[in-house]
Design an enzyme around this catalytic site. Structure first.
Site, mmCIF file in Angstrom:
data_model
loop_
_atom_site.group_PDB
_atom_site.id
_atom_site.type_symbol
_atom_site.label_atom_id
_atom_site.label_comp_id
_atom_site.label_asym_id
_atom_site.label_seq_id
_atom_site.Cartn_x
_atom_site.Cartn_y
_atom_site.Cartn_z
ATOM 1 N N TRP A 11 0.810 -1.207 0.000
ATOM 2 C CA TRP A 11 0.000 0.000 0.000
ATOM 3 C C TRP A 11 0.850 1.267 0.000
ATOM 4 C CZ3 TRP A 11 -2.100 2.607 4.941
ATOM 5 C CH2 TRP A 11 -1.142 2.576 5.948
ATOM 6 N N ASP A 12 2.191 1.096 -0.029
ATOM 7 C CA ASP A 12 3.089 2.251 0.066
ATOM 8 C C ASP A 12 2.854 3.266 -1.044
ATOM 9 O OD1 ASP A 12 5.663 1.177 2.036
ATOM 10 O OD2 ASP A 12 4.284 -0.285 1.205
ATOM 11 N N LYS B 224 2.772 -0.782 15.955
ATOM 12 C CA LYS B 224 4.013 -0.704 15.179
ATOM 13 C C LYS B 224 4.123 0.640 14.487
ATOM 14 C CE LYS B 224 6.200 -2.665 11.029
ATOM 15 N NZ LYS B 224 6.055 -3.649 9.927
ATOM 16 N N GLN B 225 2.992 1.109 13.958
ATOM 17 C CA GLN B 225 2.977 2.331 13.170
ATOM 18 C C GLN B 225 1.577 2.926 13.228
ATOM 19 O OE1 GLN B 225 3.927 1.039 9.195
ATOM 20 N NE2 GLN B 225 2.341 -0.505 9.193
ATOM 21 N N GLU C 7 0.622 -3.559 12.253
ATOM 22 C CA GLU C 7 0.814 -4.988 12.002
ATOM 23 C C GLU C 7 1.160 -5.778 13.262
ATOM 24 O OE1 GLU C 7 3.826 -4.443 9.040
ATOM 25 O OE2 GLU C 7 2.390 -4.702 7.414
#
Length: 805
Positions: free
Chosen positions: A354-355, A614-615, A493
């Site tokens: 998805w970047d 994580k993010q 994630e």
């Protein structure tokens, strides 16, 4: 170091892998790591060449089970150029004494230069300058030049010029237990006395790759009549040029390389095309001139100037250079997606994630023709996405979390934890939010370009099938009178499932549900954009019923969003019941806790048990949408959205995020721009420095991070300059203006080129007379002006006197 130069003044073996990734040379078709051409692959050096679409699948037996993986293939090494003096062993960094060394990267042209002086075992001192590039002017061309100067000796030298097909994929240590052989030999060949060539093919996907190299030696402008000898194997061919050199007299060697695959157009077959091209190529200097001219054209569209912040300006340009090496106008002629780690390493196996969500905003407003064709990568795999949805029991199109050659789900079923050495189950295929990202990307491409033709012919079909997927994976909960989505993962994630749950996925991930509410609301706008005949034809072909459209309208108003009791948006339903982590204790025990999931699992614990991320996950909503857009979505859903909702939610998750992905720095920098400018700038700088400084401790050598690099550029244009397209107006709302004094960049809005400058408390937008497409509307605050060819508009930014003149 100047505004366009990244340089290293010593050779550090432990840093070489990182430097190879950072100084790669590419043109949007193929890319080659910045490895020394005279060194073979070993634990220090890793020459690698990668091309869009060159994937291959292989199976490994792991713990008695077959594990299938698809990789972006490390293609034959075209670099080898070695120096032998008086018949002795080839010069290498471990058999000479380095007297001087400089490794330099010209960001303007992605030109890699190495200059070294060395003393060999016989006491001979030699100066060598190496320059090379992959041509932005000629899609199939690469070029390498040596200048050799004997400083205290004269004698005979041999130059070994080779093409090596004996390469494997071994650039990522944690993948080495998996099959890395992807190439089978086909044949070497020569094209006359100067050109050697090699053809190989991928073992499963049967892609033919051919390279040809023309090697010449010069003293001044005169070509030397070198003595030539040939050696070849099935998967390797070399030519040795022998000639005399004299003390103090430089000699140049040029290696001009052609690169083709069986995917290329307008060729009979790759080997013949490569040989023919190599014979016809101009000299190195002429090829370099054309290459620099092509880069100059790109910089005129893409440069960001910020002279008051030299380091920031350097790294923004460095990131721009890398984005363009992966996504250039050459890419627009290919069936290519955006590999999350670019084309200069093997991390993530070269897959498309998805970047692209972070990449397209920069391209949309500069080189939209590239975005258009990258979106076509998704459209061409729409059939596979439909098949995946059907197989999973859904309707519409379900695109994979990891995509490669044909759009199948390429996510691994197991993942190696390097801290524990164990292979753990990988449930990340449940990140269905990639489908929301694709919808978002298509819509925002349209907003930036007004490309109705794309929407009509391709975009609308993709978008409607994605909405249909979300409607089928959602279900109506009559007790709440809300639509819910279960068994998915959000961008964080670390959380794959509920504690103690053997199944995968979580219920009502807030990011996913809000995105789906937005998508369902935009769906009718997509249909309304289409001409009546096309709209009806598409509805007939998709069998899109009035009942489905009514369901979508209800989803736009009734998606469930979980909240904590204090009004913080819950990452997913049940998040607030998880345990708090003792962050101070983990920071005290571990120098780097970005990958807390691996640390916890190695200690026998489970990240699913804790309130950690994580993010950015929920925080992504505040990054992708403006405050006005989010308020509209939440109020339509019937939820209260106060001025404090963003601040409280962002602060809550900021304290519980390890930033295990550097993308998280981008997101948090963006959402903090207005709330906490100092913290925003700190995160922005961390993101800028993350690849060049390898802040994750060894990951960048496996491939640069496309999302982070392009995300820093998007931060400047969208969050700091405050660019937003709303109601067909290009709007600006500058923030952190004290740090952005003198910021200047180019844009293209609806086909019209613009130059934007921020200086002296004013924002100026200029529409040049040349290349003008049509009048556009630009605005700051409540002031909106129409801009025509040759005009400029200046807005005062002082809050009390905001206006335009």
């Amino acid at each position: 170091m100047n505004d366009f130069t990244l340089a290293y003044d010593s050779f550090v073996p432990e840093q070489e892998g990182l430097r190879e990734a950072l100084t790669s040379t590419g043109n949007g078709y193929f890319c080659t790591r910045g490895a020394c051409e005279w060194q073979d692959a070993d634990d220090v050096h890793y020459p690698g060449t990668y091309a869009h679409g060159a994937y291959n699948r292989e199976t490994t037996i792991l713990r008695g089970q077959p594990v299938l993986n698809e990789d972006l293939v490390n293609l034959p090494n075209w670099l080898p150029l070695k120096l032998r003096i008086e018949g002795e062993e080839a010069i290498a960094l471990d058999n000479v004494e380095l007297l001087d060394y400089r490794h330099e990267y010209d960001i303007r042209t992605a030109l890699l230069t190495r200059e070294l002086r060395f003393r060999d075992r016989a006491g001979r001192e030699t100066r060598l300058r190496s320059r090379r590039f992959v041509s932005m002017a000629h899609v199939h061309q690469a070029a390498l030049e040596w200048t050799i100067t004997p400083e205290n000796w004269s004698g005979r030298v041999e130059i070994v010029s080779a093409l090596d097909g004996r390469v494997t994929n071994r650039g990522v240590a944690r993948y080495r237990q998996l099959e890395g052989r992807h190439l089978d030999p086909v044949s070497p060949r020569t094209f006359g006395p100067e050109v050697i060539a090699l053809r190989v093919r991928t073992r499963q996907s049967v892609i033919y790759i051919a390279q040809a190299a023309r090697t010449r030696a010069f003293r001044g402008a005169e070509q030397l009549e070198a003595e030539r000898s040939l050696y070849q194997m099935e998967d390797y061919i070399q030519q040795v040029l022998s000639f005399d050199v004299a003390q103090g007299e430089p000699v140049r060697v040029e290696k001009m390389v052609a690169f083709y695959t069986s995917y290329d157009r307008a060729i009979s077959e790759p080997l013949g095309a490569a040989g023919k091209s190599a014979r016809r190529y101009p000299t190195f200097e002429e090829a370099l001139r054309r290459h620099a001219d092509a880069w100059g054209e790109l910089w005129r569209a893409c440069d960001m100037e910020l002279a008051t912040q030299p380091r920031v300006q350097l790294l923004l340009r460095f990131h721009t250079s890398h984005i363009l090496q992966v996504c250039s106008r050459h890419t627009a002629d290919l069936d290519a997606g955006v590999p999350a780690r670019g084309l200069n390493g093997e991390a993530y196996r070269g897959h498309v994630f998805w970047d692209e969500l972070y990449v397209y905003p920069f391209l949309n407003l500069r080189l939209p023709e590239i975005t258009r064709e990258l979106l076509m990568y998704r459209f061409r795999r729409l059939g596979e996405a439909r098949a995946a949805a059907k197989e999973a029991g859904y309707r519409g199109a379900m695109f994979p979390w990891q995509s490669g050659s044909d759009g199948e789900e390429e996510t691994q079923v197991v993942h190696l934890n390097p801290l524990s050495g164990r292979w753990d189950p990988d449930l990340s295929h449940n990140q269905r939010h990639v489908n929301a990202a694709i919808f978002y990307n298509v819509w925002h491409y349209y907003l930036a370009t007004g490309d109705l033709e794309f929407v009509r012919d391709y975009g609308a079909e993709m978008m409607l099938e994605i909405v249909r997927f979300w409607a089928s994976i959602s279900h109506h909960n009559p007790e709440r009178d809300r639509y819910e989505i279960h068994r998915v993962m959000g961008p964080d994630e670390f959380h794959e499932k509920y504690p103690g749950d053997d199944g995968g996925g979580l219920n009502n991930n807030a990011y996913t549900n809000v995105m789906v509410a937005w998508i369902a609301g935009v769906a009718q706008q997509v249909l309304d954009l289409l001409p009546a005949s096309r709209r009806q034809a598409l509805r007939d072909r998709l069998r899109l019923t009035d009942d489905e459209l009514q369901t979508w309208r209800e989803m736009a108003r009734k998606m469930f969003v979980p909240f904590h009791d204090d009004g913080v948006i819950s990452q997913f339903e049940g998040y607030d019941a998880l345990r708090e982590l003792d962050w101070d204790a983990y920071r005290a025990r571990h120098p780097n806790i970005q990958r807390l999931d691996r640390i916890l699992k190695a200690e026998g614990d489970d990240p699913d048990d804790y309130k950690l991320s994580k993010q950015a996950d929920t925080v992504m909503l505040f990054f992708l949408f403006s405050e006005e857009e989010l308020r509209e979505i939440f109020e339509r859903l019937g939820y209260e959205y106060t001025p404090d909702t963003a601040r409280k939610t962002i602060d809550y998750y900021d304290q519980r995020t390890s930033h295990g992905s550097t993308l998280s720095f981008i997101t948090h920098a963006g959402v903090l721009a207005e709330i906490d400018p100092d913290s925003s700038w700190e995160r922005f700088i961390a993101a800028l420095e993350s690849d060049v400084g390898d802040v994750q401790g060894g990951t960048t050598k496996e491939g640069i991070h496309m999302g982070v690099m392009s995300g820093t550029l998007d931060l400047v244009q969208r969050r700091y300059a405050g660019t937003e397209i709303r109601d067909d107006v290009l709007r600006f709302n500058p923030r952190l203006t004290d740090r952005l004094e003198g910021l200047s960049f180019f844009m293209q809005f609806r086909g019209t080129p613009l130059r934007v400058r921020l200086a002296g408390g004013e924002l100026t937008v200029v529409a040049p007379a040349e290349g003008f497409s049509g009048a556009v509307r630009v605005g700051v605050g409540d002031e909106v002006r129409e801009l025509r060819a040759g005009e400029r508009c200046t807005f005062a930014l002082a809050p009390a006197t905001a206006g335009a003149r």
